[in-house]
Design an enzyme around this catalytic site. Structure first.
Site, PDB file in Angstrom:
ATOM      1  N   VAL A 184       0.866  -1.163  -0.011  1.00  0.00           N
ATOM      2  CA  VAL A 184      -0.038  -0.073   0.122  1.00  0.00           C
ATOM      3  C   VAL A 184       0.833   1.420   0.021  1.00  0.00           C
ATOM      4  O   VAL A 184       0.269   2.362   0.162  1.00  0.00           O
ATOM      5  CB  VAL A 184      -0.846  -0.022   0.900  1.00  0.00           C
ATOM      6  CG1 VAL A 184      -2.043  -1.418   1.183  1.00  0.00           C
ATOM      7  CG2 VAL A 184      -0.160   0.105   2.480  1.00  0.00           C
ATOM      8  N   LYS A 185       2.184   1.145  -0.357  1.00  0.00           N
ATOM      9  CA  LYS A 185       3.035   2.347  -0.346  1.00  0.00           C
ATOM     10  C   LYS A 185       2.955   3.196  -1.307  1.00  0.00           C
ATOM     11  O   LYS A 185       2.242   2.567  -2.524  1.00  0.00           O
ATOM     12  CB  LYS A 185       4.436   1.947   0.007  1.00  0.00           C
ATOM     13  CG  LYS A 185       4.687   1.430   1.415  1.00  0.00           C
ATOM     14  CD  LYS A 185       4.390   2.249   2.319  1.00  0.00           C
ATOM     15  CE  LYS A 185       5.041   2.014   3.769  1.00  0.00           C
ATOM     16  NZ  LYS A 185       4.336   0.553   4.341  1.00  0.00           N
TER      17      LYS A 185
END
Length: 377
Positions: A184-185
């Site tokens: 999710v970066k």
């Protein structure tokens, strides 16, 4: 309505084409695409060295382990760190049998230089600095503190992909920088990371230690046509921490779009600030330092009754998050409880609002409407 906190957005066809090349060549492991990604990363950041790993957590472990060994640090020596971070940051210190000494944070959500100075002792060896949410905080002052006290500077840049300070990507001042490309970066893969040492000797060591201590990786041996390409030595008791070409393929594609994507994240954060600014008596925002162009991995607010607001947002189909529970609440770091009052306040009052590339202006307005409705009760 289902508005997620995070939702990775991929350039799907380009990613599949890069991955397809791995499958057609028959090389999905270390090397091939990982080498290309390391070169692309060095060009993007301007950092001299980069080694691709299977996670930023592995990078943090490697960073502390290698610095400790190379500079002769002892068990029980201290690294000053923040309690407001993902647990990987401080576990990296503990796993090397060193002690995380917690300094407080300021209104940038990053380490407060005044508190850092107060924590320095004759056992302090380094400062672990987390650019929370992509913010730089008082980065330059922390760099100066390291110089004044001859401390190593470890930059946990898990949230900082694409962050710039006065137009430049920070990190050249650090002894080692660790980035995250977790799912999710801002630059997402399934999971991976990059470790960037300033010293070329340490870059050579991490390449061995992340491959079980072996002094020739498999890909390098395939490039050597000599009769003894199968022979290698094992110089360290290392980890299996290297990245692979499938994840690197995704990284190579997503890197091309990270600045574009971060610009949209900053736009979203601007919408939030504009709508919620009239409620400054009930909401506090993270302060962004002058000259910081944040990656905006997070948009955080501080409110009195955080937990009740989370419930209200969940009921409206909105999924916020908390970044983070103070690490001093966990049993292995409870010795630091009570030493960082602002961090503990933040831990009880901070809320991360949804921040993903699928959000529209109307989505942000809807989220803000629900926050305002709660505040006005």
């Amino acid at each position: 309505m289902d508005i997620q906190l995070f939702k990775a957005k991929y350039e799907v066809e380009e990613c599949l084409n890069e991955i397809r090349e791995c499958l057609e060549v028959g090389w999905t492991g270390m090397g091939f695409k990982t080498v290309k990604f390391e070169e692309a990363w060095k060009q993007y950041t301007g950092l001299p060295y980069a080694h691709y790993l299977n996670s930023s957590t592995m990078g943090l472990y490697m960073a502390v382990d290698i610095l400790k060994e190379e500079y002769g640090w002892s068990d029980g020596d201290e690294i000053i760190s923040t309690p407001i971070t993902f647990i990987s940051t401080n576990h990296a210190i503990a796993k090397s049998n060193m002690k995380a000494v917690f300094a407080d944070i300021d209104d940038t959500m990053c380490l407060d230089p005044k508190s850092v100075r107060e924590r320095i002792t004759d056992k302090t060896r380094a400062i672990m600095y987390v650019g929370l949410g992509g913010n730089v905080g008082n980065y330059n002052e922390i760099v100066e503190i390291c110089k004044e006290h001859n401390l190593k500077f470890i930059l946990d840049a898990a949230h900082m992909t694409g962050t710039r300070l006065n137009g430049k990507i920070p990190g050249k001042e650090a002894d080692v920088v660790v980035y995250s490309f977790q799912a999710v970066k801002n630059l997402p893969t399934a999971d991976s990371g990059m470790i960037c040492f300033k010293d070329g000797k340490l870059d050579e060591i991490v390449r061995k230690k992340a491959w079980l201590g072996i002094n020739k990786d498999t890909y390098a041996r395939t490039q050597n046509m000599g009769n003894y390409k199968w022979r290698y030595d094992v110089e360290y008791v290392g980890e299996k921490g290297h990245g692979n070409s499938v994840m690197a393929s995704i990284g190579l594609v997503q890197l091309k779009y990270v600045d574009r994507d971060n610009a949209y994240r900053r736009t979203i954060c601007g919408w939030y600030r504009d709508r919620l600014a009239p409620y400054a008596d009930k909401i506090k925002f993270t302060r962004i330092e002058d000259g910081c162009e944040s990656s905006c991995h997070l948009f955080q607010i501080l409110v009195d009754d955080r937990d009740a607001l989370i419930v209200a947002l969940n009921q409206a189909g909105i999924s916020p998050g908390v970044h983070y529970v103070a690490n001093t609440d966990y049993k292995m770091y409870s010795y630091g409880k009570g030493t960082c009052p602002h961090a503990e306040y933040v831990s009880e009052h901070t809320l991360s609002l949804p921040l993903n590339l699928y959000l529209s202006r109307s989505d942000v307005d809807y989220i803000c409407d629900e926050v305002i409705k709660f505040l006005e009760k």
